[in-house]
Write a protein that holds these residues in place. Structure first.
Motif, PDB file in Angstrom:
ATOM      1  N   ALA A   8       0.841  -1.202   0.000  1.00 24.22           N
ATOM      2  CA  ALA A   8       0.000   0.000   0.000  1.00 24.22           C
ATOM      3  C   ALA A   8       0.875   1.249   0.000  1.00 24.22           C
ATOM      4  CB  ALA A   8      -0.926  -0.007   1.211  1.00 24.22           C
ATOM      5  N   ALA A   9       1.984   1.181   0.722  1.00 24.59           N
ATOM      6  CA  ALA A   9       2.887   2.326   0.784  1.00 24.59           C
ATOM      7  C   ALA A   9       3.669   2.485  -0.515  1.00 24.59           C
ATOM      8  CB  ALA A   9       3.844   2.179   1.957  1.00 24.59           C
ATOM      9  N   TRP A  10       3.973   1.376  -1.182  1.00 17.53           N
ATOM     10  CA  TRP A  10       4.746   1.383  -2.423  1.00 17.53           C
ATOM     11  C   TRP A  10       3.944   0.644  -3.492  1.00 17.53           C
ATOM     12  CZ3 TRP A  10       9.204   4.056  -2.914  1.00 17.53           C
ATOM     13  CH2 TRP A  10       9.850   4.437  -1.741  1.00 17.53           C
ATOM     14  N   PRO A  11       2.927   1.276  -4.060  1.00 17.01           N
ATOM     15  CA  PRO A  11       2.123   0.576  -5.067  1.00 17.01           C
ATOM     16  C   PRO A  11       2.971   0.214  -6.286  1.00 17.01           C
ATOM     17  CG  PRO A  11       1.574   2.906  -5.019  1.00 17.01           C
ATOM     18  CD  PRO A  11       2.539   2.664  -3.892  1.00 17.01           C
ATOM     19  N   GLY A  12       2.759  -0.981  -6.795  1.00 14.95           N
ATOM     20  CA  GLY A  12       3.534  -1.430  -7.950  1.00 14.95           C
ATOM     21  C   GLY A  12       4.969  -1.751  -7.552  1.00 14.95           C
ATOM     22  N   ARG A  13       5.834  -1.748  -8.521  1.00 11.35           N
ATOM     23  CA  ARG A  13       7.243  -2.034  -8.269  1.00 11.35           C
ATOM     24  C   ARG A  13       7.941  -0.786  -7.735  1.00 11.35           C
ATOM     25  NH1 ARG A  13       9.537  -6.484  -9.883  1.00 11.35           N
ATOM     26  NH2 ARG A  13      11.527  -5.470 -10.200  1.00 11.35           N
ATOM     27  N   LEU A  14       9.020  -1.028  -7.013  1.00 15.71           N
ATOM     28  CA  LEU A  14       9.837   0.084  -6.549  1.00 15.71           C
ATOM     29  C   LEU A  14      10.567   0.688  -7.741  1.00 15.71           C
ATOM     30  CD1 LEU A  14      11.427  -1.546  -3.386  1.00 15.71           C
ATOM     31  CD2 LEU A  14       9.594   0.134  -3.454  1.00 15.71           C
ATOM     32  N   SER A  55      23.793   4.286   4.669  1.00 16.26           N
ATOM     33  CA  SER A  55      22.661   3.568   4.065  1.00 16.26           C
ATOM     34  C   SER A  55      21.360   3.894   4.786  1.00 16.26           C
ATOM     35  CB  SER A  55      22.907   2.058   4.092  1.00 16.26           C
ATOM     36  OG  SER A  55      23.946   1.725   3.214  1.00 16.26           O
ATOM     37  N   LEU A  56      21.402   3.982   6.102  1.00 18.28           N
ATOM     38  CA  LEU A  56      20.201   4.311   6.862  1.00 18.28           C
ATOM     39  C   LEU A  56      19.726   5.720   6.540  1.00 18.28           C
ATOM     40  CD1 LEU A  56      18.091   3.532   8.928  1.00 18.28           C
ATOM     41  CD2 LEU A  56      19.695   4.214  10.720  1.00 18.28           C
ATOM     42  N   ARG A  57      20.640   6.668   6.427  1.00 17.38           N
ATOM     43  CA  ARG A  57      20.263   8.044   6.050  1.00 17.38           C
ATOM     44  C   ARG A  57      19.615   8.065   4.673  1.00 17.38           C
ATOM     45  NH1 ARG A  57      22.042  12.387   8.672  1.00 17.38           N
ATOM     46  NH2 ARG A  57      22.203  13.600   6.766  1.00 17.38           N
ATOM     47  N   ASP A  58      20.205   7.316   3.726  1.00 18.54           N
ATOM     48  CA  ASP A  58      19.631   7.257   2.380  1.00 18.54           C
ATOM     49  C   ASP A  58      18.241   6.633   2.408  1.00 18.54           C
ATOM     50  OD1 ASP A  58      21.917   8.411   1.369  1.00 18.54           O
ATOM     51  OD2 ASP A  58      22.748   6.523   0.586  1.00 18.54           O
ATOM     52  N   LEU A  59      18.080   5.574   3.181  1.00 15.60           N
ATOM     53  CA  LEU A  59      16.773   4.918   3.284  1.00 15.60           C
ATOM     54  C   LEU A  59      15.733   5.864   3.875  1.00 15.60           C
ATOM     55  CD1 LEU A  59      14.992   2.427   2.992  1.00 15.60           C
ATOM     56  CD2 LEU A  59      15.810   1.681   5.221  1.00 15.60           C
ATOM     57  N   LEU A  60      16.092   6.577   4.917  1.00 13.00           N
ATOM     58  CA  LEU A  60      15.171   7.550   5.510  1.00 13.00           C
ATOM     59  C   LEU A  60      14.773   8.610   4.491  1.00 13.00           C
ATOM     60  CD1 LEU A  60      16.748   7.946   9.046  1.00 13.00           C
ATOM     61  CD2 LEU A  60      14.543   6.888   8.497  1.00 13.00           C
ATOM     62  N   THR A  61      15.723   9.072   3.709  1.00 12.39           N
ATOM     63  CA  THR A  61      15.435  10.067   2.679  1.00 12.39           C
ATOM     64  C   THR A  61      14.488   9.502   1.631  1.00 12.39           C
ATOM     65  OG1 THR A  61      17.585  11.120   3.038  1.00 12.39           O
ATOM     66  CG2 THR A  61      16.462  11.588   0.944  1.00 12.39           C
ATOM     67  N   ILE A  62      14.744   8.260   1.181  1.00 13.19           N
ATOM     68  CA  ILE A  62      13.868   7.615   0.200  1.00 13.19           C
ATOM     69  C   ILE A  62      12.442   7.506   0.740  1.00 13.19           C
ATOM     70  CG2 ILE A  62      13.366   5.370  -0.863  1.00 13.19           C
ATOM     71  CD1 ILE A  62      16.444   5.048  -1.179  1.00 13.19           C
ATOM     72  N   LEU A  63      12.320   7.252   2.041  1.00 14.88           N
ATOM     73  CA  LEU A  63      10.995   7.091   2.652  1.00 14.88           C
ATOM     74  C   LEU A  63      10.337   8.432   2.978  1.00 14.88           C
ATOM     75  CD1 LEU A  63      11.741   4.057   5.000  1.00 14.88           C
ATOM     76  CD2 LEU A  63      10.465   4.067   2.835  1.00 14.88           C
ATOM     77  N   GLY A  64      11.004   9.547   2.636  1.00 14.28           N
ATOM     78  CA  GLY A  64      10.399  10.862   2.811  1.00 14.28           C
ATOM     79  C   GLY A  64      10.678  11.524   4.136  1.00 14.28           C
ATOM     80  N   HIS A  65      11.674  11.054   4.848  1.00 18.96           N
ATOM     81  CA  HIS A  65      12.037  11.644   6.138  1.00 18.96           C
ATOM     82  C   HIS A  65      13.339  12.410   5.988  1.00 18.96           C
ATOM     83  CE1 HIS A  65       8.957   9.390   8.300  1.00 18.96           C
ATOM     84  NE2 HIS A  65       9.290   8.374   7.534  1.00 18.96           N
ATOM     85  N   ASP A  66      13.473  13.472   6.758  1.00 15.72           N
ATOM     86  CA  ASP A  66      14.710  14.252   6.768  1.00 15.72           C
ATOM     87  C   ASP A  66      15.557  13.727   7.914  1.00 15.72           C
ATOM     88  OD1 ASP A  66      16.761  16.062   6.845  1.00 15.72           O
ATOM     89  OD2 ASP A  66      15.493  17.820   7.147  1.00 15.72           O
ATOM     90  N   PRO A  67      16.657  13.035   7.629  1.00 11.95           N
ATOM     91  CA  PRO A  67      17.476  12.478   8.706  1.00 11.95           C
ATOM     92  C   PRO A  67      18.145  13.549   9.571  1.00 11.95           C
ATOM     93  CG  PRO A  67      18.488  12.021   6.561  1.00 11.95           C
ATOM     94  CD  PRO A  67      17.167  12.673   6.310  1.00 11.95           C
ATOM     95  N   ASP A  68      18.154  14.796   9.119  1.00 10.75           N
ATOM     96  CA  ASP A  68      18.759  15.873   9.894  1.00 10.75           C
ATOM     97  C   ASP A  68      17.758  16.637  10.753  1.00 10.75           C
ATOM     98  OD1 ASP A  68      21.348  15.386   8.894  1.00 10.75           O
ATOM     99  OD2 ASP A  68      20.837  16.480   7.054  1.00 10.75           O
ATOM    100  N   ALA A  69      16.467  16.244  10.635  1.00 17.20           N
ATOM    101  CA  ALA A  69      15.426  16.959  11.378  1.00 17.20           C
ATOM    102  C   ALA A  69      15.458  16.629  12.849  1.00 17.20           C
ATOM    103  CB  ALA A  69      14.056  16.631  10.805  1.00 17.20           C
TER     104      ALA A  69
END
Length: 69
Positions: A8-14, A55-69
């Motif tokens: 539901a969060a990622w409809p279709g393929r990534l 990698s965790l920072r990149d993943l957070l960014t991909i998921l729409g979160h600001d890792p610096d917030a």
């Protein structure tokens, strides 16, 4: 999170770049896991930590979160 929630969060393929990032991250984790005891030096742990942190920072960014917030 269940498979249904993920779909539901990622409809279709990534997007291809996200799939590539995930595969690279999984490979990196496997490489860290496959390290022999004699190679587990302080440098190994520092390098491994930095790889996982990036990698965790990149993943957070991909998921729409600001890792610096």
């Amino acid at each position: 999170m269940t498979d249904t929630e993920v779909n539901a969060a990622w409809p279709g393929r990534l997007p291809p770049e996200v799939e590539a990032f995930i595969l690279e991250t999984v490979e990196m984790i496997h490489e860290l896991d496959d390290t022999g005891l004699h190679e587990m030096t302080p440098h190994f742990y520092q390098h491994g930590y930095e790889q996982v942190r990036m990698s965790l920072r990149d993943l957070l960014t991909i998921l729409g979160h600001d890792p610096d917030a």
